[in-house]
Design a protein around this motif. Structure first.
Motif, mmCIF file in Angstrom:
data_model
loop_
_atom_site.group_PDB
_atom_site.id
_atom_site.type_symbol
_atom_site.label_atom_id
_atom_site.label_comp_id
_atom_site.label_asym_id
_atom_site.label_seq_id
_atom_site.Cartn_x
_atom_site.Cartn_y
_atom_site.Cartn_z
ATOM 1 N N ALA A 47 19.755 -28.737 -24.457
ATOM 2 C CA ALA A 47 20.174 -29.939 -25.184
ATOM 3 C C ALA A 47 18.964 -30.798 -25.544
ATOM 4 O O ALA A 47 18.947 -31.444 -26.596
ATOM 5 C CB ALA A 47 21.165 -30.747 -24.354
ATOM 6 N N ARG A 48 17.931 -30.786 -24.701
ATOM 7 C CA ARG A 48 16.718 -31.563 -24.996
ATOM 8 C C ARG A 48 15.992 -31.012 -26.218
ATOM 9 O O ARG A 48 15.214 -31.708 -26.840
ATOM 10 C CB ARG A 48 15.781 -31.561 -23.795
ATOM 11 C CG ARG A 48 16.321 -32.361 -22.657
ATOM 12 C CD ARG A 48 15.318 -32.454 -21.556
ATOM 13 N NE ARG A 48 15.869 -33.243 -20.460
ATOM 14 C CZ ARG A 48 15.206 -33.539 -19.379
ATOM 15 N NH1 ARG A 48 13.967 -33.104 -19.223
ATOM 16 N NH2 ARG A 48 15.771 -34.254 -18.434
ATOM 17 N N GLY A 50 17.621 -30.006 -28.776
ATOM 18 C CA GLY A 50 18.514 -30.230 -29.906
ATOM 19 C C GLY A 50 19.450 -29.070 -30.186
ATOM 20 O O GLY A 50 19.972 -28.949 -31.283
ATOM 21 N N VAL A 51 19.657 -28.213 -29.179
ATOM 22 C CA VAL A 51 20.537 -27.060 -29.340
ATOM 23 C C VAL A 51 21.717 -27.237 -28.395
ATOM 24 O O VAL A 51 21.533 -27.580 -27.226
ATOM 25 C CB VAL A 51 19.786 -25.750 -29.001
ATOM 26 C CG1 VAL A 51 20.704 -24.554 -29.121
ATOM 27 C CG2 VAL A 51 18.564 -25.592 -29.874
ATOM 28 N N SER A 52 22.908 -26.976 -28.883
ATOM 29 C CA SER A 52 24.068 -27.106 -28.011
ATOM 30 C C SER A 52 24.141 -25.920 -27.060
ATOM 31 O O SER A 52 23.660 -24.823 -27.369
ATOM 32 C CB SER A 52 25.357 -27.208 -28.828
ATOM 33 O OG SER A 52 25.700 -25.936 -29.342
#
Length: 152
Positions: A47-48, A50-52
């Protein structure tokens, strides 16, 4: 005699060599092969970036499917081979498959990391060495290279 062989594949050169060895054994003993790969769980840190988590899980599943398809394509037509895709941590998932499938032999590649790196990074081979109830054939990548720097 090995009639039911499980081969762990991950796309590495040692994994490809392990598959070659398993094919040779299966031909000599008229054995059935099962190819297994394990899609690792996504890191909580994706998530850091920017990916789910779901996107990463889908990508890891696609990777596992591709690895299995490539390995299955390498098996000659005169051998019976099945594929199994699992998700989770490789060592415990391969151990579960060993128990489920009642295999006679486990064949997998070895990265030859050395004791220090293995201690820090872990080793599927090491885990299965202590947890497997069947013989384990560990196949190195064949480069003859040490995977850690040598000092004089």
């Amino acid at each position: 005699m090995f009639l039911n062989i499980l081969v762990a594949v991950d796309g590495s050169s040692s994994s490809r060599r392990a598959l070659e060895q398993a094919i040779d054994i299966a031909r000599a003993m008229n054995s059935m092969l099962t190819l297994v790969t394990v899609a690792p769980p996504p890191s909580p840190y994706v998530a850091r970036a920017g990916v789910s988590g779901e996107t990463m899980r889908n990508e890891l599943d696609k990777w596992a499917e591709r690895i299995l398809a490539e390995a299955a394509a390498a098996v000659p037509d005169d051998l019976i081979a099945h594929t199994v895709r699992r998700s989770g941590h490789a060592g415990p998932e391969i151990e579960r498959e060993l128990e489920r499938g009642h295999y006679d032999l486990l064949v997998l590649g070895s990265r030859s990391r050395g004791r220090a790196r293995e201690g820090l990074l872990g080793s599927v081979n090491g885990y299965l060495h202590f947890h497997s109830r069947v013989p384990l054939l560990s196949v190195p990548d064949g480069t003859g290279q040490l995977s850690y720097p040598r000092t004089l």
